[in-house]
Design an enzyme around this catalytic site. Structure first.
Site, PDB file in Angstrom:
ATOM      1  N   LYS A 123       2.449  89.428  -0.873  1.00  0.00           N
ATOM      2  CA  LYS A 123       1.946  90.871  -0.446  1.00  0.00           C
ATOM      3  C   LYS A 123       0.852  91.450  -1.376  1.00  0.00           C
ATOM      4  O   LYS A 123      -0.175  91.755  -0.981  1.00  0.00           O
ATOM      5  CB  LYS A 123       3.106  91.833  -0.223  1.00  0.00           C
ATOM      6  CG  LYS A 123       4.280  91.523   0.493  1.00  0.00           C
ATOM      7  CD  LYS A 123       4.069  91.256   1.885  1.00  0.00           C
ATOM      8  CE  LYS A 123       5.021  90.704   2.751  1.00  0.00           C
ATOM      9  NZ  LYS A 123       6.352  90.932   2.923  1.00  0.00           N
ATOM     10  N   TRP A 180      13.764  95.265   6.297  1.00  0.00           N
ATOM     11  CA  TRP A 180      13.927  94.144   5.344  1.00  0.00           C
ATOM     12  C   TRP A 180      15.282  94.728   4.484  1.00  0.00           C
ATOM     13  O   TRP A 180      16.178  93.796   4.128  1.00  0.00           O
ATOM     14  CB  TRP A 180      12.827  94.054   4.316  1.00  0.00           C
ATOM     15  CG  TRP A 180      11.554  93.615   4.876  1.00  0.00           C
ATOM     16  CD1 TRP A 180      10.448  94.212   5.040  1.00  0.00           C
ATOM     17  CD2 TRP A 180      11.546  92.444   5.286  1.00  0.00           C
ATOM     18  NE1 TRP A 180       9.431  93.448   5.595  1.00  0.00           N
ATOM     19  CE2 TRP A 180      10.179  92.117   5.908  1.00  0.00           C
ATOM     20  CE3 TRP A 180      12.196  91.174   5.552  1.00  0.00           C
ATOM     21  CZ2 TRP A 180       9.658  90.984   6.555  1.00  0.00           C
ATOM     22  CZ3 TRP A 180      11.617  90.059   5.673  1.00  0.00           C
ATOM     23  CH2 TRP A 180      10.534  89.830   6.619  1.00  0.00           C
ATOM     24  N   ASP A 194      14.075  95.678  -3.958  1.00  0.00           N
ATOM     25  CA  ASP A 194      13.023  94.692  -3.511  1.00  0.00           C
ATOM     26  C   ASP A 194      11.554  95.457  -3.547  1.00  0.00           C
ATOM     27  O   ASP A 194      11.597  96.517  -2.705  1.00  0.00           O
ATOM     28  CB  ASP A 194      13.438  94.364  -2.074  1.00  0.00           C
ATOM     29  CG  ASP A 194      12.269  93.652  -0.976  1.00  0.00           C
ATOM     30  OD1 ASP A 194      11.289  93.244  -1.883  1.00  0.00           O
ATOM     31  OD2 ASP A 194      12.633  93.303   0.096  1.00  0.00           O
TER      32      ASP A 194
HETATM   33  C1  LIG Z   1       7.727  90.419   3.366  1.00  0.00           C
HETATM   34  C2  LIG Z   1       8.855  91.269   3.029  1.00  0.00           C
HETATM   35  C3  LIG Z   1      10.011  90.346   2.793  1.00  0.00           C
HETATM   36  C4  LIG Z   1      10.249  89.051   3.168  1.00  0.00           C
HETATM   37  O1  LIG Z   1       9.427  88.184   2.239  1.00  0.00           O
HETATM   38  P1  LIG Z   1       9.660  86.681   2.498  1.00  0.00           P
HETATM   39  O2  LIG Z   1       9.034  86.254   1.020  1.00  0.00           O
HETATM   40  O3  LIG Z   1       8.945  86.180   3.720  1.00  0.00           O
HETATM   41  O4  LIG Z   1      10.862  86.260   2.549  1.00  0.00           O
HETATM   42  C5  LIG Z   1      10.993  91.183   1.970  1.00  0.00           C
HETATM   43  N1  LIG Z   1      11.081  92.437   1.391  1.00  0.00           N
HETATM   44  C6  LIG Z   1       9.811  93.029   1.845  1.00  0.00           C
HETATM   45  C7  LIG Z   1       9.806  94.377   1.508  1.00  0.00           C
HETATM   46  C8  LIG Z   1       8.788  92.474   2.584  1.00  0.00           C
HETATM   47  O5  LIG Z   1       7.596  93.080   2.674  1.00  0.00           O
END
Ligand SMILES: *Cc1c(COP(=O)(O)O)cnc(C)c1O
Length: 359
Positions: free
Chosen positions: A194, A100, A170
């Protein structure tokens, strides 16, 4: 019957929240309609979104000089939105701790000079690099991290020394899993699917001075933080039902005792699994101990056939989504806030039994 769902995302939600939403499906709070059917400009929805924001502010202790935005496009859209809004000098430092972070880094290269200042790619992202004294460019607009690496199961236990630069994080897979000091960040953001709510909402917590008209040329209106900040996330139709569910999860977290209590509970839960992995002769964790995530726990047997057998038998026994990410194989148990302790205890019991049978 509900299963124990160890999915990395979309992931398990608190049963209480789902039941409440079910009870309100046809008639939300006397409105005679579902939240899905109501105007985002209605009194009822205004109360939903303002209450959700306030509860999140309470939970995370968000200072007044930060805005909370409820956006769409997932975490992945932020990979572009961040440089478009923040790259005034067209330079930014990225710490590459997994897929990511790497995707965010690659996306930023479309907008300026994204510099990888550290990486753990040399050992398949099984650790967090030392970030105490990185070579951060003088004119970097920000330093970017993925704080919890969903796929590899690592977590920054200490934030990097950004040498005074704005930190952007993030936190998709560790959102609300423990207390955070918001003042250490310029932007904290995450997709909610998540650890918070249904897919379709991304929450951005952003310091006010980073919200400006001065975005990169060509930045679409919808991708300017200012557009959404000026309109309290109601510039256009927001992901209304998703925000409503997030609001319910915030209430649930408050009832559970807030983020201190969640941290304690998450540590207890993760310890059950890590302690088992550390003494097992069959299974082993894949991450350096000091960098282990409380949320995503990858493990392997060392034998692909046995891994597949485990995943299959686990599924039959009511433990879903334990297969590791398609790029790394093995297994991964995501044990987010809403995973009950019994879920982890029962998984470990099952693993013990599997180990005995396959010794
Ligand atoms: C799942 C995830 C993403 C991507 O998320 P989307 O909403 O599908 O774009 C980005 N960063 C992390 C840390 C993730 O776990």
């Amino acid at each position: 019957m509900r299963v124990y769902n160890f999915s990395a995302g979309p992931a398990v939600l608190p049963e209480e929240v789902l039941k409440e939403a079910a009870a309100e499906m046809l008639d939300y709070n006397g409105t005679g309609m579902s939240v899905m059917e109501m105007s985002h400009r209605s009194k009822a929805f205004e109360e939903i979104i303002t209450t959700a924001e306030q509860d999140l502010r309470d939970l995370m202790n968000i200072p007044d000089n930060y805005k909370v935005l409820f956006l769409q496009g997932g975490a992945s859209q932020q990979f572009a939105m961040i440089p478009m809004n923040l790259m005034k000098n067209k330079k930014a430092a990225y710490i590459i701790t997994g897929q990511w972070a790497k995707k965010a880094y690659q996306e930023a290269q479309n907008y300026g000079d994204a510099v990888a200042v550290a990486s753990s790619a040399d050992k398949t992202f099984s650790y967090i690099p030392d970030c105490s004294d990185l070579d951060i460019p003088e004119d970097a607009d920000y330093v970017y991290i993925c704080e919890n690496n969903t796929i590899y199961g690592t977590k920054f236990k200490q934030l990097p020394n950004t040498k005074g630069k704005t930190l952007v994080a993030d936190v998709s897979s560790c959102f609300l899993s423990e207390p955070v000091d918001v003042t250490k960040y310029g932007i904290i953001y995450g997709g909610v699917q998540k650890n918070i709510g249904p897919a379709g909402v991304v929450i951005v917590i952003i310091r006010e001075d980073l919200i400006t008209e001065d975005t990169l040329p060509g930045t679409p209106t919808m991708l300017k933080y200012k557009t959404h900040a000026d309109n309290k996330s109601l510039y256009n139709t927001p992901p209304a039902y998703g925000i409503y569910i997030c609001g319910k999860v915030f209430k649930w977290l408050k009832k559970m005792g807030g983020l201190e209590a969640m941290k304690e509970r998450n540590e207890k839960k993760a310890k059950i699994l890590y302690d088992f992995l550390d003494q097992s002769k069959l299974f082993k964790g894949t991450v350096e101990k000091k960098d282990r995530s409380l949320m995503n726990v990858p493990f392997v047997t060392g034998n692909e056939e046995l891994d597949a057998k485990f995943v299959k038998e686990a599924k039959a026994a009511g433990f879903e989504n334990l297969k590791g990410h398609r790029t790394v194989g093995g297994m991964r148990a995501s044990i987010y806030n809403a995973m009950p302790i019994e879920g982890v205890e029962k998984l470990v019991e099952f693993m013990k039994k599997f180990e005995e049978e396959n010794a």
